[in-house]
Design an enzyme around this catalytic site. Structure first.
Site, PDB file in Angstrom:
ATOM      1  N   LEU A 151      14.076  99.149 -16.540  1.00  0.00           N
ATOM      2  CA  LEU A 151      13.251 100.042 -17.366  1.00  0.00           C
ATOM      3  C   LEU A 151      12.749 101.229 -16.572  1.00  0.00           C
ATOM      4  CD1 LEU A 151      10.577  99.176 -19.973  1.00  0.00           C
ATOM      5  CD2 LEU A 151       9.880 100.558 -18.006  1.00  0.00           C
ATOM      6  N   ASP A 166       7.432 106.755 -16.703  1.00  0.00           N
ATOM      7  CA  ASP A 166       6.897 108.079 -16.377  1.00  0.00           C
ATOM      8  C   ASP A 166       7.664 108.805 -15.270  1.00  0.00           C
ATOM      9  OD1 ASP A 166       5.018 106.814 -17.920  1.00  0.00           O
ATOM     10  OD2 ASP A 166       3.329 107.171 -16.575  1.00  0.00           O
ATOM     11  N   GLN A 178       8.806 106.067 -12.541  1.00  0.00           N
ATOM     12  CA  GLN A 178       8.379 104.684 -12.670  1.00  0.00           C
ATOM     13  C   GLN A 178       9.573 103.816 -13.041  1.00  0.00           C
ATOM     14  OE1 GLN A 178       4.526 103.342 -13.009  1.00  0.00           O
ATOM     15  NE2 GLN A 178       5.188 104.475 -11.220  1.00  0.00           N
ATOM     16  N   GLU A 204      -4.172 109.237 -19.942  1.00  0.00           N
ATOM     17  CA  GLU A 204      -3.228 109.026 -18.859  1.00  0.00           C
ATOM     18  C   GLU A 204      -2.578 110.342 -18.435  1.00  0.00           C
ATOM     19  OE1 GLU A 204      -1.580 104.607 -18.863  1.00  0.00           O
ATOM     20  OE2 GLU A 204      -0.608 105.815 -20.403  1.00  0.00           O
ATOM     21  N   TYR A 234       1.814 102.655  -9.492  1.00  0.00           N
ATOM     22  CA  TYR A 234       1.724 103.399 -10.744  1.00  0.00           C
ATOM     23  C   TYR A 234       1.880 104.902 -10.498  1.00  0.00           C
ATOM     24  CZ  TYR A 234       0.506  99.499 -13.868  1.00  0.00           C
ATOM     25  OH  TYR A 234       0.538  98.368 -14.652  1.00  0.00           O
ATOM     26  N   SER A 235       1.778 105.662 -11.565  1.00  0.00           N
ATOM     27  CA  SER A 235       2.176 107.073 -11.551  1.00  0.00           C
ATOM     28  C   SER A 235       1.333 107.932 -10.623  1.00  0.00           C
ATOM     29  CB  SER A 235       2.112 107.645 -12.970  1.00  0.00           C
ATOM     30  OG  SER A 235       3.091 107.063 -13.778  1.00  0.00           O
ATOM     31  N   ARG A 292      -6.322 106.225 -13.105  1.00  0.00           N
ATOM     32  CA  ARG A 292      -5.007 106.311 -12.471  1.00  0.00           C
ATOM     33  C   ARG A 292      -4.339 107.681 -12.642  1.00  0.00           C
ATOM     34  NH1 ARG A 292      -4.697 102.216 -16.451  1.00  0.00           N
ATOM     35  NH2 ARG A 292      -3.696 102.833 -18.399  1.00  0.00           N
ATOM     36  N   ASP A 293      -3.155 107.789 -12.041  1.00  0.00           N
ATOM     37  CA  ASP A 293      -2.225 108.908 -12.200  1.00  0.00           C
ATOM     38  C   ASP A 293      -2.724 110.192 -11.540  1.00  0.00           C
ATOM     39  OD1 ASP A 293      -1.066 106.972 -13.812  1.00  0.00           O
ATOM     40  OD2 ASP A 293      -1.767 107.876 -15.677  1.00  0.00           O
TER      41      ASP A 293
END
Length: 493
Positions: free
Chosen positions: A40, A43, A59, A220, A102-103, A161-162
């Site tokens: 999968l 982002d 990601q 996000e 994560y991003s 996040r991000d």
């Protein structure tokens, strides 16, 4: 590289090799979009031009076609056509990222490439921890993790996040997507002089600011950019209810246009505008290249109830990135146009000048296929509607009486028609990119864009036009991206 990181990376490469034939045999595999080699993709991350080379990180869960502990996959290119699959950039090997890298974003500083990302940790009691982390490279390929540089500030949940980092006025700035302790989405600004110590400047956007009422429970992938002298905050809010033609996907992506006062951390902005009107678009990120272009990639997918019904899952992969798009600002409207480099993929042009449709379905000789670009110029619709049907699976419809444009496709789960619609005062031009299982439709030179996955019959390559309209039509077949895959770097023989 730590022993655990090396183990995870090798397991990911083994997964690629194990399912390589199955993935590549999928007829819905795309020709000119970046995809995961297995598993999968979601982002886009770390978009940057470093030492003349474009880098696109993403990601990635290599072990499943569902969401899980994310890695950072990595592609690079010098011309947006010839690509190289680079070694895995980040694997969730350390305590501060054990449930996913994560991003985040990337910047160059003093000749080095810095990756900023969020380390996700899920504890045994069901609670979550979040850490903003950094990794550094001298060659843009091999990265050394430096660990967390920012823990969770007060006033926010662990949905924090991000990080997007940029340089402005002799200082580093960072914006992070957040959820406040009372469950409201926000974008939070920080500054630093050395990229190690960061000072919180405050929220620059969120519920209750600039007249914004209730607007989602989490924001996000924030991204602050400058277009035509104005500040544009891209953000992907979660938890918006449908309203008219707006917000009909599970999660949305859009922008606010305004002006950020960096000293006071006050961002005066206008209303939120969706940046893509289709079914499959989320978490966009931008970067500025050495030509001064602001270039955007988005995730051509979304997490919703239909995700598990995509037929590519049977071939052990799901989702892709959008085409790269150059952004510009017209008034307070962001326009998107396909990057010029994509023209080099064109071949076998077919032209029809001064077309006059008479209302019945019309197919033009040579205007068909599954991997093509269409361009319609000087469009004039006399009355009623104008339709283009793609392989009997999706349809673009302009209603000149209601002044609305709609994209209709079959729902992945039910097979029933579903649509996304936007207001459009007039229709004069269309640029349409069809790949084997995707559509990206640029309306009026990018005034509106519709992005969608669709899965037509493999035997059907028809493109049919309906309505009473005039236009000029050009069609090209499009070549595949050239991707160099270096198995030696994978450690797999």
């Amino acid at each position: 590289m730590t022993e655990k990181e090396d183990f995870l990376v090798q397991k990911a490469y083994e997964e690629i090799e194990k399912y390589k034939v199955q993935v590549e045999k999928d007829p819905y595999r795309l020709n000119y979009h970046l995809m995961p080699p297995v598993g999968l993709l979601n982002d886009p991350n770390g978009l940057v031009q470093y030492k003349g080379t474009y880098h696109v990180f993403y990601q990635w869960n290599p072990f499943d076609t569902a969401h899980g502990a994310k890695f950072w996959g990595h592609y690079s290119t010098r011309n947006m056509v010839h690509w190289r699959e680079e070694p895995i950039a980040l694997a969730p090997s350390e305590w501060y990222e054990r449930n996913g890298c994560y991003s985040g974003s990337a910047v160059e500083w003093e000749g080095k490439l810095y990756l900023f990302y969020t380390g996700n940790v899920k504890l045994d009691d069901g609670t979550r921890e979040t850490y903003q982390c950094v990794a550094v490279s001298r060659d843009g390929v091999h990265f050394e993790k430096k660990g967390p540089f920012l823990k969770l500030p007060e006033g926010y949940t662990a949905h924090f996040r991000d990080p997007k980092v940029w340089w402005k006025n002799g200082c580093w700035y960072m914006v992070i997507g957040a959820q406040t302790v009372d469950g409201k989405g926000a974008a939070v600004l920080f500054s630093s002089e050395d990229m190690l110590s960061w000072r919180e400047l405050g929220r620059i956007a969120g519920e209750g600011m600039n007249g914004l009422s209730e607007f989602g429970y989490m924001w996000e992938c924030p991204d602050l950019i400058c277009l035509d002298g104005k500040d544009v905050l891209l953000v992907s809010p979660q938890g918006l209810d449908p309203s008219g033609h707006f917000y009909h996907n599970l999660f949305q992506s859009g922008y606010f246009v305004g002006a950020l006062d960096y000293e006071s951390a006050h961002f005066r902005h206008g209303p939120f505008t969706e940046i893509d009107r289709g079914f499959d678009f989320y978490a966009p990120q931008t970067f500025v290249d050495d030509k001064g272009r602001t270039i955007l990639y988005g995730w051509m997918g979304i997490t919703d109830e239909n995700e598990s019904y995509q037929p590519t899952l049977a071939h052990r992969w799901v989702h892709a990135l959008t085409l790269p798009r150059e952004l510009s600002l017209h008034g307070d409207k962001v326009y998107q146009r396909p990057l010029d480099e994509l023209c080099s993929l064109r071949k076998d042009r077919v032209d029809y000048k001064n077309v006059e449709l008479t209302g019945t379905g019309t197919q033009f000789n040579g205007v068909e296929g599954s991997s093509v670009e269409l361009r319609l110029d000087d469009i004039k619709v006399e009355s009623g509607g104008f339709r283009i049907r793609f392989r009997r699976e999706a349809e673009l419809f302009y209603d000149c009486d209601k002044r609305e444009m709609s994209l209709i496709r079959k729902n992945f789960k039910t097979g029933e028609p579903e649509r996304r619609t936007c207001a459009l005062s007039s229709l004069s031009q269309l640029t349409i990119f069809m790949d084997n299982s995707s559509l990206e439709i640029f309306v009026n030179e990018g005034e509106e864009v519709f992005t969608a996955r669709y899965f037509p019959s493999l035997r059907d390559e028809t493109i049919t036009f309906y309505g009473r309209a005039f236009f000029n039509l050009a069609k090209w077949d499009l070549d595949k991206l050239k991707i160099e895959r270096n198995n030696a770097q994978r450690g797999v023989l």
